[in-house]
Write an enzyme that holds these catalytic residues in place. Sequence first.
Site, PDB file in Angstrom:
ATOM      1  N   THR A  20       0.873  -1.182   0.000  1.00  0.00           N
ATOM      2  CA  THR A  20       0.000   0.000   0.000  1.00  0.00           C
ATOM      3  C   THR A  20       0.904   1.225   0.000  1.00  0.00           C
ATOM      4  O   THR A  20       1.629   1.460   0.977  1.00  0.00           O
ATOM      5  CB  THR A  20      -0.892   0.034   1.260  1.00  0.00           C
ATOM      6  OG1 THR A  20      -1.691  -1.148   1.276  1.00  0.00           O
ATOM      7  CG2 THR A  20      -1.790   1.254   1.245  1.00  0.00           C
ATOM      8  N   LYS A  28      -7.628   1.615  -3.064  1.00  0.00           N
ATOM      9  CA  LYS A  28      -7.288   1.175  -1.694  1.00  0.00           C
ATOM     10  C   LYS A  28      -7.459   2.321  -0.693  1.00  0.00           C
ATOM     11  O   LYS A  28      -8.083   2.153   0.363  1.00  0.00           O
ATOM     12  CB  LYS A  28      -5.844   0.657  -1.698  1.00  0.00           C
ATOM     13  CG  LYS A  28      -5.216   0.430  -0.338  1.00  0.00           C
ATOM     14  CD  LYS A  28      -5.661  -0.841   0.317  1.00  0.00           C
ATOM     15  CE  LYS A  28      -5.091  -0.937   1.718  1.00  0.00           C
ATOM     16  NZ  LYS A  28      -5.467  -2.130   2.427  1.00  0.00           N
ATOM     17  N   LYS A  64      -1.895   4.998   8.728  1.00  0.00           N
ATOM     18  CA  LYS A  64      -1.045   5.107   7.522  1.00  0.00           C
ATOM     19  C   LYS A  64      -1.915   5.354   6.283  1.00  0.00           C
ATOM     20  O   LYS A  64      -1.625   6.244   5.477  1.00  0.00           O
ATOM     21  CB  LYS A  64      -0.236   3.803   7.335  1.00  0.00           C
ATOM     22  CG  LYS A  64       0.551   3.769   6.028  1.00  0.00           C
ATOM     23  CD  LYS A  64       1.096   2.396   5.688  1.00  0.00           C
ATOM     24  CE  LYS A  64       1.562   2.391   4.237  1.00  0.00           C
ATOM     25  NZ  LYS A  64       1.984   1.088   3.734  1.00  0.00           N
TER      26      LYS A  64
HETATM   27  P1  NAD Z   1       5.921  -5.665   7.450  1.00  0.00           P
HETATM   28  O1  NAD Z   1       6.666  -4.508   8.008  1.00  0.00           O
HETATM   29  O2  NAD Z   1       5.557  -6.803   8.348  1.00  0.00           O
HETATM   30  O3  NAD Z   1       6.718  -6.288   6.196  1.00  0.00           O
HETATM   31  C1  NAD Z   1       7.471  -5.537   5.282  1.00  0.00           C
HETATM   32  C2  NAD Z   1       8.734  -6.336   4.987  1.00  0.00           C
HETATM   33  O4  NAD Z   1       9.485  -5.656   3.978  1.00  0.00           O
HETATM   34  C3  NAD Z   1       9.671  -6.470   6.196  1.00  0.00           C
HETATM   35  O5  NAD Z   1       9.896  -7.848   6.462  1.00  0.00           O
HETATM   36  C4  NAD Z   1      10.937  -5.739   5.757  1.00  0.00           C
HETATM   37  O6  NAD Z   1      12.131  -6.324   6.280  1.00  0.00           O
HETATM   38  C5  NAD Z   1      10.841  -5.870   4.260  1.00  0.00           C
HETATM   39  N1  NAD Z   1      11.663  -4.882   3.548  1.00  0.00           N
HETATM   40  C6  NAD Z   1      11.729  -3.533   3.759  1.00  0.00           C
HETATM   41  N2  NAD Z   1      12.589  -2.975   2.887  1.00  0.00           N
HETATM   42  C7  NAD Z   1      13.068  -3.984   2.106  1.00  0.00           C
HETATM   43  C8  NAD Z   1      13.991  -4.044   1.045  1.00  0.00           C
HETATM   44  N3  NAD Z   1      14.626  -2.948   0.594  1.00  0.00           N
HETATM   45  N4  NAD Z   1      14.270  -5.243   0.479  1.00  0.00           N
HETATM   46  C9  NAD Z   1      13.650  -6.366   0.932  1.00  0.00           C
HETATM   47  N5  NAD Z   1      12.748  -6.390   1.962  1.00  0.00           N
HETATM   48  C10 NAD Z   1      12.473  -5.193   2.535  1.00  0.00           C
HETATM   49  O7  NAD Z   1       4.606  -5.042   6.783  1.00  0.00           O
HETATM   50  P2  NAD Z   1       3.266  -5.832   6.363  1.00  0.00           P
HETATM   51  O8  NAD Z   1       2.288  -5.786   7.481  1.00  0.00           O
HETATM   52  O9  NAD Z   1       3.648  -7.123   5.751  1.00  0.00           O
HETATM   53  O10 NAD Z   1       2.706  -4.831   5.237  1.00  0.00           O
HETATM   54  C11 NAD Z   1       3.277  -4.794   3.938  1.00  0.00           C
HETATM   55  C12 NAD Z   1       2.434  -3.875   3.081  1.00  0.00           C
HETATM   56  O11 NAD Z   1       1.093  -4.373   3.046  1.00  0.00           O
HETATM   57  C13 NAD Z   1       2.349  -2.432   3.603  1.00  0.00           C
HETATM   58  O12 NAD Z   1       2.401  -1.553   2.521  1.00  0.00           O
HETATM   59  C14 NAD Z   1       0.988  -2.397   4.304  1.00  0.00           C
HETATM   60  O13 NAD Z   1       0.426  -1.109   4.331  1.00  0.00           O
HETATM   61  C15 NAD Z   1       0.189  -3.345   3.428  1.00  0.00           C
HETATM   62  N6  NAD Z   1      -0.956  -3.980   4.099  1.00  0.00           N
HETATM   63  C16 NAD Z   1      -0.836  -4.492   5.357  1.00  0.00           C
HETATM   64  C17 NAD Z   1      -1.933  -5.101   5.983  1.00  0.00           C
HETATM   65  C18 NAD Z   1      -1.806  -5.699   7.365  1.00  0.00           C
HETATM   66  O14 NAD Z   1      -2.847  -5.998   7.976  1.00  0.00           O
HETATM   67  N7  NAD Z   1      -0.600  -5.895   7.893  1.00  0.00           N
HETATM   68  C19 NAD Z   1      -3.160  -5.193   5.308  1.00  0.00           C
HETATM   69  C20 NAD Z   1      -3.262  -4.672   4.005  1.00  0.00           C
HETATM   70  C21 NAD Z   1      -2.152  -4.073   3.412  1.00  0.00           C
END
Ligand code: NAD
Length: 298
Positions: free
Chosen positions: A94, A169, A244
């Site tokens: 997102t 979204k 966010k």
């Molecule tokens: P998270 O922080 O758990 O996971 C993100 C991952 O990206 C981490 O493991 C981090 O180490 C990795 N990362 C960051 N920079 C990187 C790079 N340069 N190279 C490789 N890996 C890298 O976050 P999440 O909860 O998994 O959310 C991910 C996305 O999904 C976000 O944009 C969030 O807004 C969206 N989202 C989350 C939810 C939810 O309920 N958690 C629901 C819908 C959408």
Amino acid sequence: MTRIAFIGLGNMGGGMAANQARAGHTVRAFDLSAAAVERAVAAGCQAAASVSEAVADAEVVITMLPAGPHVRSVYGDQILKSAPKSALLIDCSTIDVESARVVAAQAAEAGFRFADAPVSGGVMAAEAGSLAFMVGCAAVDFPIIEAALDPMSRVTIHAGDHGAGQAAKICNNMLLGVSMLGTCEAFVLADKLGLAADRFFEIASKSSGQCWSVTSYCPVPGVGPQTPADRHYEGGFATAMMLKDLKLSQEAAAKAGASTPMGAQAEALYALFDGNGFGGKDFSAIIELLRGKLAQLT
Ligand code: NAD
């Protein structure tokens, strides 16, 4: 069987990559966190030592990263330089609409097909393979993108051209934030007026106040179907995540010249709630802020 590169194996990406492996695809997985890569390997993926290594011979590249700057840098510095031009690039993070459009333009200039495909549904839906995807891409590319997302998806909808997935979204989640606050206020007022919550639930569910926040995600414990309210507001959709998305909606509104006073109010209230230390609680817990009973949440 498809060769998939999966970048970003956090709360969401971990379950999504596992579902691609479970569907029989070869998944080369990378994350900055070694522990996240180890979990992906345990779930059937292959470890990659870098983004470049993961994407080197990929047919599909999927990214699930925290925010716009991460997506801009991972695509600009690594994926567009290392992936084969034939690879289909799908960003499920997102992020802000502008970043999605910038990356799409860079990808097109470099000769790639790209889609922004953010999701609705949380960690449980990611693990269950039942996410809803809203996709911004060229219409001609949509069928192949829909097929690539299938092992992770309950429904996949074409929102429009590049950036439209992110627009859908943040508009959806702004509506959700506003409707949840309205629902919470109505239940708080009903209580003050001596109206039982279960009676109000039944009436509002069948009247013009009906909405998802009332009928499927009621913020009052013991009322309606099971929700995070019945688990002391644990799990579900975290307040920090809602904040966010509301911030993204307000930034987009300012840039586009759209008037969104209710969205702005929702952002302010969720920022207040988050600032009081409740960013990890489900977003429906904001009812305790409106009740003036935040202490009950600690
Ligand atoms: P998270 O922080 O758990 O996971 C993100 C991952 O990206 C981490 O493991 C981090 O180490 C990795 N990362 C960051 N920079 C990187 C790079 N340069 N190279 C490789 N890996 C890298 O976050 P999440 O909860 O998994 O959310 C991910 C996305 O999904 C976000 O944009 C969030 O807004 C969206 N989202 C989350 C939810 C939810 O309920 N958690 C629901 C819908 C959408």
